[in-house]
Design a protein around this motif. Structure first.
Motif, PDB file in Angstrom:
ATOM      1  N   TRP A  61       0.749  -1.261  -0.021  1.00  0.00           N
ATOM      2  CA  TRP A  61       0.184   0.198  -0.085  1.00  0.00           C
ATOM      3  C   TRP A  61       0.959   1.324  -0.124  1.00  0.00           C
ATOM      4  CZ3 TRP A  61      -5.255   0.431   1.148  1.00  0.00           C
ATOM      5  CH2 TRP A  61      -6.172  -0.497   1.058  1.00  0.00           C
ATOM      6  N   ARG A 126      -9.241  -1.237  -1.325  1.00  0.00           N
ATOM      7  CA  ARG A 126      -8.814  -0.987  -1.569  1.00  0.00           C
ATOM      8  C   ARG A 126      -7.935   0.371  -1.281  1.00  0.00           C
ATOM      9  NH1 ARG A 126      -7.364  -3.451  -8.067  1.00  0.00           N
ATOM     10  NH2 ARG A 126      -4.926  -2.625  -6.977  1.00  0.00           N
ATOM     11  N   GLN A 149      -4.354   0.401  -1.895  1.00  0.00           N
ATOM     12  CA  GLN A 149      -3.089  -0.767  -2.155  1.00  0.00           C
ATOM     13  C   GLN A 149      -2.476  -0.661  -4.446  1.00  0.00           C
ATOM     14  OE1 GLN A 149      -4.955  -3.979  -4.263  1.00  0.00           O
ATOM     15  NE2 GLN A 149      -3.264  -5.728  -2.457  1.00  0.00           N
TER      16      GLN A 149
END
Length: 153
Positions: A61, A126, A149
């Motif tokens: 990330w 994400r 992410q």
């Protein structure tokens, strides 16, 4: 001892003894309250599941600050890595303040290095918004940004 005439009877009455009895009662009440608080503390300190963090995508990330600092890379295995962005060392104690389906707030203390309070709000699995503030190495910090992410670790 100080003796004083009672209001209703003719017997002497001991003011200091009466005050001592009242003080003992207050101490017993305070001790009882302390025991109740101590008994309740372990229940309150148990951390909820932080299911929102478990639902985040695993992998690498990128955390971008809103104030233009360089992005930081974080390898997410459980989602909990996002709680302590400034204090990455293990062994910090954590207390879950709020655990909702789309946001969590965790307060943590890293003995000898400071403390922080982080709120993570999930946009999707994400992308999250992160806000953290506290003290590190005797200096205050405030972080605000988003983590996304970017791939695998």
């Amino acid at each position: 001892m100080i003796l004083q005439k009672p209001v209703r009877t003719g017997e002497p009455y001991r003011v200091q003894e009466c005050a001592m009895v009242q003080a003992r009662k207050v101490r017993k009440e305070l001790a009882a309250a302390a025991i109740l608080c101590a008994a309740a503390f372990p229940v309150a300190a148990q951390a909820p599941g932080l299911a929102m963090l478990d639902a985040l995508a695993k992998g690498s990330w990128e955390f971008r600050l809103r104030h233009g600092e360089a992005p930081a890379a974080v390898c997410v295995r459980s989602g909990r890595e996002l709680i302590q962005i400034r204090h990455r060392q293990p062994g910090c104690s954590q207390y879950v303040v709020d655990d909702q389906p789309n946001s969590v707030t965790v307060q943590y203390t890293c003995r000898g290095d400071g403390y922080g309070r982080t709120t993570i709000r999930r946009e999707d699995s994400r992308l999250v918004q992160i806000r953290s503030q506290g003290m590190q190495g005797g200096m205050p910090f405030t972080l605000e940004g988003e983590a996304r992410q970017t791939g695998s670790c």
